[in-house]
Design an enzyme around this catalytic site. Structure first.
Site, PDB file in Angstrom:
ATOM      1  N   ALA A 265       0.781  -1.231   0.000  1.00  0.00           N
ATOM      2  CA  ALA A 265       0.000   0.000   0.000  1.00  0.00           C
ATOM      3  C   ALA A 265       0.814   1.283   0.000  1.00  0.00           C
ATOM      4  O   ALA A 265       0.328   2.326  -0.440  1.00  0.00           O
ATOM      5  CB  ALA A 265      -0.941   0.014   1.200  1.00  0.00           C
ATOM      6  N   GLY A 266       2.040   1.279   0.532  1.00  0.00           N
ATOM      7  CA  GLY A 266       2.781   2.530   0.651  1.00  0.00           C
ATOM      8  C   GLY A 266       3.128   3.151  -0.687  1.00  0.00           C
ATOM      9  O   GLY A 266       3.380   2.425  -1.652  1.00  0.00           O
ATOM     10  N   GLY A 268       0.437   5.202  -0.303  1.00  0.00           N
ATOM     11  CA  GLY A 268      -0.966   5.361   0.060  1.00  0.00           C
ATOM     12  C   GLY A 268      -1.875   6.028  -0.939  1.00  0.00           C
ATOM     13  O   GLY A 268      -3.086   6.127  -0.690  1.00  0.00           O
ATOM     14  N   LYS A 270      -2.963   5.022  -3.950  1.00  0.00           N
ATOM     15  CA  LYS A 270      -3.968   4.085  -4.466  1.00  0.00           C
ATOM     16  C   LYS A 270      -4.926   3.664  -3.358  1.00  0.00           C
ATOM     17  O   LYS A 270      -6.124   3.486  -3.590  1.00  0.00           O
ATOM     18  CB  LYS A 270      -3.282   2.879  -5.100  1.00  0.00           C
ATOM     19  CG  LYS A 270      -2.430   3.215  -6.328  1.00  0.00           C
ATOM     20  CD  LYS A 270      -1.801   1.954  -6.908  1.00  0.00           C
ATOM     21  CE  LYS A 270      -0.891   2.295  -8.083  1.00  0.00           C
ATOM     22  NZ  LYS A 270       0.303   3.073  -7.656  1.00  0.00           N
ATOM     23  N   ASP A 317       4.056  -8.307   6.079  1.00  0.00           N
ATOM     24  CA  ASP A 317       4.713  -8.768   4.853  1.00  0.00           C
ATOM     25  C   ASP A 317       3.674  -9.470   3.996  1.00  0.00           C
ATOM     26  O   ASP A 317       3.112 -10.499   4.409  1.00  0.00           O
ATOM     27  CB  ASP A 317       5.847  -9.724   5.223  1.00  0.00           C
ATOM     28  CG  ASP A 317       6.630 -10.234   4.018  1.00  0.00           C
ATOM     29  OD1 ASP A 317       6.174 -10.021   2.872  1.00  0.00           O
ATOM     30  OD2 ASP A 317       7.683 -10.862   4.228  1.00  0.00           O
ATOM     31  N   ASP A 334       0.451  -3.629  -5.939  1.00  0.00           N
ATOM     32  CA  ASP A 334       1.318  -2.646  -6.601  1.00  0.00           C
ATOM     33  C   ASP A 334       2.741  -2.969  -6.148  1.00  0.00           C
ATOM     34  O   ASP A 334       3.251  -2.413  -5.184  1.00  0.00           O
ATOM     35  CB  ASP A 334       0.896  -1.235  -6.194  1.00  0.00           C
ATOM     36  CG  ASP A 334       1.706  -0.155  -6.877  1.00  0.00           C
ATOM     37  OD1 ASP A 334       2.491  -0.479  -7.791  1.00  0.00           O
ATOM     38  OD2 ASP A 334       1.569   1.014  -6.495  1.00  0.00           O
ATOM     39  N   CYS A 387       5.220   0.129 -11.605  1.00  0.00           N
ATOM     40  CA  CYS A 387       5.564   1.388 -12.278  1.00  0.00           C
ATOM     41  C   CYS A 387       6.849   1.158 -13.063  1.00  0.00           C
ATOM     42  O   CYS A 387       7.891   1.758 -12.797  1.00  0.00           O
ATOM     43  CB  CYS A 387       5.731   2.521 -11.272  1.00  0.00           C
ATOM     44  SG  CYS A 387       5.919   4.124 -12.082  1.00  0.00           S
TER      45      CYS A 387
END
Length: 453
Positions: A265-266, A268, A270, A317, A334, A387
């Site tokens: 998530a980081g 944040g 998205k 994790d 992601d 990305c």
């Protein structure tokens, strides 16, 4: 003999030098170090813009500037102190790529050299920069490219490592390779993202932003984002339009009821988008991030949501699930990646990463996608995002994980996001700066069927 009287270095150049030293000695991200020092030292307006161009331009063109400096000096880069090399890089950017008179740029860098490294390096700083300024950038690149193999010459002219040029060439038609590399050297627009349910794009447009053509949550903004109250209070964030699109796509096909999972998530952005969309669908989001610092960023990004819809943030994790298999209706992974798709925003990354790093990340990405598929309920959706356009981080991961499995099907990205032209490769989506004006985000949408093999 008394040392010459020096002028005090101007604040933008001193700040830019300090950012470069942080990048090269502490591994700092240039954009974050720059933002922190601009705020701490109170630089605004033209001074802030000048310092920003110094930092971003010097980081982008570092590889080519290093070759120019070495040729102008007639000696290897290893013979320079690292701080002196950063001074020469900053000076080279000014005399070759900015509208700064040569005498002003050289004089300012000599003063900065004296103040930061010492009077003893002012002579070499002056001499090398004057030799650099004897040619323009195109002349230097023509000279240094002579006799090189075409892709080596292209790497020099676009200031990319050769391995990155090869990676792009693996996934792009030949006529698009140079435009894609050139787009990495453009300054990206600032793109805002409204948090669904908390703000609307029309409100941003009323404040002077411009709505974009792809994401319904995006608007482009000129100026510091913090000028907007909605950004300051968390109802709007800064997020690339491509990042918004791939997260939005996960919410569009049908899926069973149930909670959603943001597996990596980081920092944040998205998560914040998914939180509002999940709330509208009557679901909640669990956001997982192994880093304590980044988990804190995730919590900050969703702070404006009411407590009853705010995502649950777990520091965990993702390859070691803290949940039962088949728990989540929608899962976004992601995955950590090389960041080759965001070289416009983090230009120093091109000089930090290597092909070996990509192979190591490939293994982690494979484990994370496998974990994401296990977390999805029968009929549930998984979005695998990076990305990066590098095939070892994109198609190779997806097809490697799916090989031999009969319980997962690919949902064509062109059906999920028909707004996006050139939704290739194949059933997946690869965005590009030169085609779409976004970061080079990749996404594969996968559906877990009603049985497992």
């Amino acid at each position: 003999m008394a040392a010459p009287k020096r002028r005090k270095p101007d604040r933008p150049r001193r700040l830019a030098f300090d950012v470069l030293r942080a990048v090269h000695t502490d591994g700092a991200y240039a954009n974050l170090a720059l933002a922190g020092l601009l705020s701490a030292r109170g630089l605004t307006g033209r001074d802030a813009a000048f310092a920003t161009e110094l930092v971003s331009g010097t980081c982008r063109w570092q590889g080519s500037y290093d070759e120019i400096v070495a040729a102008a000096a007639g000696r290897s880069l290893t013979s320079f102190q690292p701080a002196v090399l950063d001074l020469l890089r900053l000076g080279t950017h000014q005399v070759l790529a900015m509208r700064v008179p040569v005498h002003a740029a050289v004089g300012a860098m000599v003063d900065l050299a004296a103040a930061t490294v010492g009077e003893r390096v002012t002579g070499i700083t002056n001499a090398v920069l004057r030799r650099v300024a004897a040619r323009d950038l195109d002349d230097w690149l023509d000279l240094l490219a002579t006799g090189r193999e075409p892709r080596d010459a292209l790497a020099l002219r676009t200031s990319h490592p050769r391995w990155v040029v090869d990676a792009f060439a693996d996934v792009l038609p030949e006529d698009q390779l140079e435009p894609a590399l050139a787009a990495d050297n453009d300054n990206p627009d600032i793109t805002l993202a409204v948090r669904p349910g908390l703000a609307e794009v029309g409100q941003l447009v009323d404040a002077g932003a411009v709505a974009t053509s792809l994401s319904p949550f995006a608007a482009r903004w000129s100026g510091p984002p913090a000028e907007l109250a909605a950004v300051r209070d968390g109802r709007v964030g800064v997020q690339d339009e491509g990042s918004q699109l791939v997260a939005w796509g996960l919410t569009r096909p049908q899926a069973p009821a149930g909670p959603w999972l943001d597996l990596c998530a980081g920092p944040g952005g998205k998560t914040a988008l998914l939180a509002g969309l999940a709330a509208a669908a009557g679901s909640g989001v669990v956001a997982v991030e192994p880093s304590a610092h980044r988990a804190g960023l995730v919590a900050a990004s969703v702070r404006a949501y009411p407590a009853d819809v705010r995502p649950t943030v777990l520091q965990a994790d993702g390859t070691r699930p803290a949940w039962r298999p088949g728990t989540f209706a929608r899962v976004l992974v992601d995955a950590p990646c090389s960041g080759l798709g965001a070289l416009r925003r983090r230009p120093e990354s091109r000089w930090r990463r290597s092909a070996e790093d990509v192979e190591q990340l490939h293994e982690l990405q494979t484990r994370l996608l496998t974990s994401a598929l296990a977390a999805a309920s029968p009929g549930g959706l998984v979005g695998y995002v990076t990305c990066s356009p590098h095939c070892r981080e994109t198609v190779d991961v997806v097809e490697g994980v799916l090989a031999g499995r009969t319980d997962v099907e690919v949902v064509p990205a062109a059906d999920v996001l028909p707004e996006v032209a050139d939704a290739e490769p194949g059933p997946y989506l690869q965005l590009w700066p030169h085609r779409h004006g976004t970061d080079a985000m990749f996404v594969a949408y996968l559906r877990v069927l009603g049985f497992r093999s």
